[in-house]
Every structure is written in structure tokens, then in C-alpha cells.
Design a protein around this motif. Structure first.
Motif, PDB file in Angstrom:
ATOM      1  N   TYR A   1       2.587  -0.399   3.276  1.00  0.00           N
ATOM      2  CA  TYR A   1       1.274  -0.962   3.351  1.00  0.00           C
ATOM      3  C   TYR A   1       0.194  -0.195   4.576  1.00  0.00           C
ATOM      4  CZ  TYR A   1      -2.527  -4.466   4.666  1.00  0.00           C
ATOM      5  OH  TYR A   1      -3.409  -5.162   4.886  1.00  0.00           O
ATOM      6  N   LYS A   2       0.974   0.277   5.699  1.00  0.00           N
ATOM      7  CA  LYS A   2       0.085   0.887   6.608  1.00  0.00           C
ATOM      8  C   LYS A   2      -0.138   2.240   6.271  1.00  0.00           C
ATOM      9  CE  LYS A   2       2.667  -1.648  10.044  1.00  0.00           C
ATOM     10  NZ  LYS A   2       3.795  -1.687  11.345  1.00  0.00           N
ATOM     11  N   MET A   3       0.682   2.811   5.658  1.00  0.00           N
ATOM     12  CA  MET A   3       0.230   4.208   5.205  1.00  0.00           C
ATOM     13  C   MET A   3      -0.789   4.418   4.082  1.00  0.00           C
ATOM     14  SD  MET A   3       3.589   5.876   3.145  1.00  0.00           S
ATOM     15  CE  MET A   3       4.800   5.314   4.257  1.00  0.00           C
ATOM     16  N   ILE A   4      -0.858   3.297   3.099  1.00  0.00           N
ATOM     17  CA  ILE A   4      -1.838   3.113   2.172  1.00  0.00           C
ATOM     18  C   ILE A   4      -3.155   2.946   2.642  1.00  0.00           C
ATOM     19  CG2 ILE A   4      -2.516   1.976   0.138  1.00  0.00           C
ATOM     20  CD1 ILE A   4       0.326   1.735  -0.600  1.00  0.00           C
ATOM     21  N   LYS A   5      -3.117   1.762   3.503  1.00  0.00           N
ATOM     22  CA  LYS A   5      -4.303   1.582   4.474  1.00  0.00           C
ATOM     23  C   LYS A   5      -5.091   2.606   5.144  1.00  0.00           C
ATOM     24  CE  LYS A   5      -5.586  -2.926   3.941  1.00  0.00           C
ATOM     25  NZ  LYS A   5      -6.679  -3.201   3.280  1.00  0.00           N
ATOM     26  N   ASN A   6      -4.051   3.485   5.584  1.00  0.00           N
ATOM     27  CA  ASN A   6      -4.714   4.806   6.031  1.00  0.00           C
ATOM     28  C   ASN A   6      -5.205   6.037   5.161  1.00  0.00           C
ATOM     29  OD1 ASN A   6      -4.549   3.803   8.933  1.00  0.00           O
ATOM     30  ND2 ASN A   6      -2.375   4.258   8.952  1.00  0.00           N
ATOM     31  N   GLY A   7      -4.985   5.629   4.010  1.00  0.00           N
ATOM     32  CA  GLY A   7      -5.471   6.654   2.978  1.00  0.00           C
ATOM     33  C   GLY A   7      -4.345   7.685   2.413  1.00  0.00           C
ATOM     34  N   HIS A   8      -3.195   7.286   2.650  1.00  0.00           N
ATOM     35  CA  HIS A   8      -2.012   8.325   2.214  1.00  0.00           C
ATOM     36  C   HIS A   8      -1.061   7.572   1.327  1.00  0.00           C
ATOM     37  CE1 HIS A   8       1.221  11.016   2.067  1.00  0.00           C
ATOM     38  NE2 HIS A   8       2.199  10.157   2.644  1.00  0.00           N
ATOM     39  N   VAL A   9      -1.149   8.105   0.088  1.00  0.00           N
ATOM     40  CA  VAL A   9      -0.215   7.356  -1.055  1.00  0.00           C
ATOM     41  C   VAL A   9       1.139   8.477  -1.176  1.00  0.00           C
ATOM     42  CG1 VAL A   9      -0.006   6.464  -3.208  1.00  0.00           C
ATOM     43  CG2 VAL A   9      -2.161   6.394  -1.906  1.00  0.00           C
ATOM     44  N   PRO A  10       2.458   8.140  -1.046  1.00  0.00           N
ATOM     45  CA  PRO A  10       3.248   8.679  -1.513  1.00  0.00           C
ATOM     46  C   PRO A  10       3.809   8.807  -2.681  1.00  0.00           C
ATOM     47  CG  PRO A  10       4.139   6.965  -0.143  1.00  0.00           C
ATOM     48  CD  PRO A  10       2.653   6.907  -0.407  1.00  0.00           C
ATOM     49  N   SER A  11       4.428   9.803  -3.244  1.00  0.00           N
ATOM     50  CA  SER A  11       4.821   9.756  -4.808  1.00  0.00           C
ATOM     51  C   SER A  11       5.845   8.441  -4.624  1.00  0.00           C
ATOM     52  CB  SER A  11       5.367  10.737  -5.334  1.00  0.00           C
ATOM     53  OG  SER A  11       4.305  11.804  -5.461  1.00  0.00           O
ATOM     54  N   LEU A  12       5.855   7.632  -5.542  1.00  0.00           N
ATOM     55  CA  LEU A  12       6.718   6.426  -5.667  1.00  0.00           C
ATOM     56  C   LEU A  12       7.591   6.137  -7.012  1.00  0.00           C
ATOM     57  CD1 LEU A  12       4.186   3.757  -4.168  1.00  0.00           C
ATOM     58  CD2 LEU A  12       5.993   4.574  -3.086  1.00  0.00           C
ATOM     59  N   LEU A  13       8.681   5.655  -6.814  1.00  0.00           N
ATOM     60  CA  LEU A  13       9.204   5.076  -7.812  1.00  0.00           C
ATOM     61  C   LEU A  13       9.376   3.585  -7.612  1.00  0.00           C
ATOM     62  CD1 LEU A  13      12.023   7.517  -8.756  1.00  0.00           C
ATOM     63  CD2 LEU A  13      10.330   6.984 -10.227  1.00  0.00           C
ATOM     64  N   LEU A  14       8.823   2.660  -8.871  1.00  0.00           N
ATOM     65  CA  LEU A  14       8.892   1.210  -8.631  1.00  0.00           C
ATOM     66  C   LEU A  14       9.951   0.726  -9.756  1.00  0.00           C
ATOM     67  CD1 LEU A  14       5.191   0.596  -8.088  1.00  0.00           C
ATOM     68  CD2 LEU A  14       6.756   0.969  -6.373  1.00  0.00           C
ATOM     69  N   TYR A  15      11.022  -0.074  -9.339  1.00  0.00           N
ATOM     70  CA  TYR A  15      11.891  -0.496 -10.475  1.00  0.00           C
ATOM     71  C   TYR A  15      11.871  -1.975 -10.224  1.00  0.00           C
ATOM     72  CZ  TYR A  15      16.448  -0.576  -7.902  1.00  0.00           C
ATOM     73  OH  TYR A  15      17.240  -0.954  -7.230  1.00  0.00           O
ATOM     74  N   GLY A  16      12.036  -2.615 -11.455  1.00  0.00           N
ATOM     75  CA  GLY A  16      12.447  -3.789 -11.397  1.00  0.00           C
ATOM     76  C   GLY A  16      12.239  -4.548 -12.888  1.00  0.00           C
TER      77      GLY A  16
END
Length: 431
Positions: free
Chosen positions: A34-49
Motif C-alpha cells: 500500500y505504501k509503495m503504491i501510494k508513493n507511485g511505485h508499482v512492483p511487478s506482482l503475481l496475484l493468486y486466489g
């Protein structure tokens, strides 16, 4: 009422991460993501569920928060051409976010094309999958994703927030309608959705359409809700990650002697229709978790399996219920297979040694010249059919693999084992 061009679940997708409901372990205000996205940084992610837990919604919310170009494709329907278009856009505008649904279905050619652009920073990848990425996603993709996050089913209270939000939102939801609906009926939808936000919102929309009167008013009654939600709360991802987790939870509940939990997971497995998997797991439990504490459970499970094969569903549930409860309430012991595992470990580690000569095969011509069988004492020639002699190789003398437990029938075996150990010590001392 005019039909909307998109389903309610699509229209109500969160526009930023502050609109996300649930998943606080991943995107709550206290989390690093949450904090890094709020600061404008988006890392590459894998979301599963599981389906409907919000993987696509989270990707859209992330892109909306950082105000960056967002592209969404599905690995089952998109090819290199679609990715080339995304890359060309990224070269003109800078880094873009590429969301790939069902990413575990990516082929090698697609991966090889995409990976260098991720490494160069042209593309931030957000991949989504219903499968466990540690099993199903190529390591090359996993290595480029700094974050791998598992989304969980939403709680009914979370679903209620989404339903209320959809009812009152005038721009994207159903807020322009005069909906007369009791709170308890919203709760019925939330419970029936099984934690699937997409299902809950689409159910709500279906119910609203089914409840509209000729004058445009909407009065939702219980009968309409019941008809729409019937049998919608159960999903069974056969052969997927959830399927194996159900089998695991079933066995662990039996092992932990929790009858109600075991019956719950058994019911979910039976609704999936895979009797063979249930029977195999019950047989494993009888020997792995019950073992010497109640050896007859193996026989009883075999009898139950034979009955299941003869009966089929729905009658098969009857013997399965009986044997599951008996396994839960039985004394437990894993000492037998643990003892064998210890012996297997020694063998694989090279701790074997030579078989004592008196135990070697003496049924062929010339064996006596080699000393094979010489000095062997036939236990049945002695009182109680037991005599002291060496059985283990010299290198393993004194090793103990079996550690008996004082549970159920194993108490008897434990006494016999302890008595034999005493006789060995006494005989060895006299010798």
C-alpha cells in the motif's frame, strides 16, 4: 429499467486502492505494498486466489491509484501481437502496467518476448492466476515479480459493504433506482456468495431486475432472493489448488479429532463428486494417522470403500459419514510409518552394513562353504518362539527406529516391545 452495457461487478470495480474492500493483509494501509503504491511505485506482482476474490479489481485499483496507462489481456486468448502493441505504447509513453489474467497459461514464446521489456522497465507486470504460482507459473516469470500475493475469500461483512455501495452509487451502481430491500436479504446474498465478490454483485443485479415492477419501482422479497441464490454458494475447483487444500484440510481435521470440521470438508469434497479421491484419502488416514493405535480401522475403511463403490452417491455418503466420524474419534498413532521413514533415511544415507552370515540365504549349493546360515537359531524351536540372536548388521547394532506410543491398542504393542527389549538386554548381558 435500461440494461447496463456492463455487469454490475465490472461497473463497481474499485478505482483506487482506498476503495478496496477486504484483503487487508495485502493492501491494507499498514502494508508495504500500500505504501509503495501510494508513493507511485508499482512492483511487478503475481496475484493468486479463487475466482471472484478481487485479483482483477486490485490490478485496476493499483493502476488507478498511480494514474498510469493500463492494459489487460488474457493469456488464453491473447498472443504476441497484443503484447507488441503494449510494448509500442510503452516506448512512447513510458512505463505501463500490463495485467495478464490466467498467466499460468502463458507459453514459452510469449514469456520470451515479454521478459526483457519487464527487465528494462517498459512494462510493470501484474499477473493473476487461480492456480498456485509456485506450482504452475514458470520460474522465469516468478523471478521477475518482486511480490507474490495470495488473495483470500471475502468475509460476508466485506461483501455487505460492496452490496450497500452498489445500491447507493448513482453513477456506477443502482442508486438511481428506488430499491426497497431489507438488510437481511442483503445478508442472504452475502452468505450465498461464498466470498466471491463478483458473484455477489451480479446476484444483486439479477435480483433487482427480477423485482422491478411495471411502474419502475423495485421491491425485493425473500422468495425472489431465495430463487436467485439457490446453490450459488458452493464452488469446487476440481484438480486445482483449492481442491488439494480441501483434501489436506479434511485429513488434518480427522488427525486433529475435530468431527465437525472433518464433516464440513467431506461435504465439500462430496459436492465436487470425486468419490475416488475421498476414499483414497480415508485409506491413507487409517494407516498414517490411526495406525497401531487402532489397526482395525484399516479393515473398516476398506469395507466402507467397498460399500461406497457398490452404492454410489447419494447413498455413499452414509458409510463415509460413519467411517469419517470413527476415524476422528479413534486413538491416533503415526509411530509405524515414522519408524519406517527413519529406517529408509538410514538406507538412503548409506547406513546399511553387511547382513549377518547366519541370516543369509542358505538354500543353494555352496552356501554352507561361505558360512551362510551357519549358527542360525530357529525361533519356533524355543519357548514362546523367541531366542536371542543378532539380526541387524554390525554397523547398526543398538539403533532404535520404533518408538511406541501409549495410545489405544498400541499400548499392548508397546508392552510387548518393551518386554522384548528387556529380554535382549538380559540375553546380551549373559552372553
Amino acid at each position: 429499467m435500461l440494461f447496463a452495457s456492463e455487469p454490475l461487478s465490472v461497473r463497481m470495480r474499485p478505482r483506487n486502492i482506498d476503495e478496496i474492500v477486504g484483503q487487508q493483509h495485502i493492501i491494507g494501509p499498514h502494508t508495504a505494498l500500500y505504501k509503495m503504491i501510494k508513493n507511485g511505485h508499482v512492483p511487478s506482482l503475481l496475484l493468486y486466489g479463487e475466482p471472484g476474490v478481487g485479483k482483477t479489481s486490485l490490478a485496476h485499483a493499483i493502476a488507478g491509484t498511480v494514474q498510469r496507462d493500463f492494459f489487460a489481456i488474457n493469456a488464453t486468448a491473447s498472443g504476441k501481437k497484443e503484447m507488441e502493441e503494449v510494448v509500442e505504447t510503452a516506448k512512447l509513453t513510458g512505463n505501463v502496467i500490463l495485467f495478464i489474467d490466467e498467466i499460468h497459461r502463458f507459453n514459452k514464446a510469449q514469456q520470451d518476448y515479454l521478459l526483457p521489456h519487464i527487465e528494462q522497465g517498459l512494462i510493470t507486470l501484474i499477473g493473476a492466476t487461480t492456480e498456485n504460482p509456485f506450482h504452475e507459473v514458470n520460474p522465469a516469470i516468478r523471478s521477475r515479480c518482486g511480490q507474490i500475493k495470495q488473495l483470500k475469500r471475502l468475509e460476508p461483512d466485506d461483501i455487505l459493504i460492496l452490496l450497500r455501495r452498489a445500491l447507493h452509487d448513482r453513477d456506477r451502481g443502482l442508486g438511481t433506482l428506488a430499491v426497497d430491500m431489507e438488510e437481511r436479504l442483503l445478508s442472504m446474498i452475502a452468505e450465498a456468495s461464498g466470498g466471491d465478490a463478483r458473484l455477489a454483485l451480479n446476484l444483486l443485479e439479477t435480483i433487482i431486475y427480477a423485482s422491478q415492477k411495471d411502474d419502475g419501482s423495485v421491491h425485493v422479497d425473500e422468495q425472489t432472493v431465495r430463487e436467485c441464490v439457490e446453490n450459488r454458494g458452493f464452488t469446487h475447483d476440481k484438480k486445482g489448488d483449492t481442491y488439494y487444500s480441501l483434501l489436506s484440510a479434511f485429513q488434518k481435521s480427522v488427525r486433529g479429532s475435530d468431527v465437525d470440521a472433518a464433516l464440513h470438508y467431506l461435504a465439500r469434497l462430496l459436492e465436487g463428486g470425486d468419490l475416488a479421491a475421498v476414499c483414497r484419502r480415508l485409506l491413507v488416514i487409517a494407516y498414517e494417522d490411526i495406525g497401531l493405535a487402532n489397526p482395525m480401522m484399516g479393515v473398516k475403511v476398506q469395507a466402507a470403500i467397498a460399500a461406497v463403490e457398490r452404492l454410489g452417491l447419494p447413498e455413499a455418503r452414509i458409510p463415509l459419514s460413519v467411517v469419517t466420524i470413527e476415524l476422528c474419534l479413534s486413538a491416533k498413532s503415526n509411530s509405524a510409518y515414522k519408524a519406517l521413514d527413519a529406517a529408509i533415511h538410514d538406507v538412503r544415507s548409506g547406513k546399511i552394513g553387511d547382513i549377518p552370515d547366519h541370516l543369509k540365504d542358505a538354500h543353494y549349493k555352496g552356501a554352507s562353504v561361505l558360512g551362510h546360515g551357519k549358527g542360525y537359531q530357529y525361533p519356533h524351536d524355543y519357548p514362546n518362539s523367541w531366542v536371542f540372536q543378532q539380526y541387524l548388521p554390525d554397523e547398526l547394532l543398538g539403533v532404535k527406529y520404533y518408538s511406541p506410543k501409549q495410545n489405544g491398542d498400541e499400548k499392548y504393542y508397546a508392552k510387548v516391545y518393551e518386554r522384548l527389549e528387556q529380554l535382549k538386554q538380559q540375553s546380551h548381558f549373559r552372553k
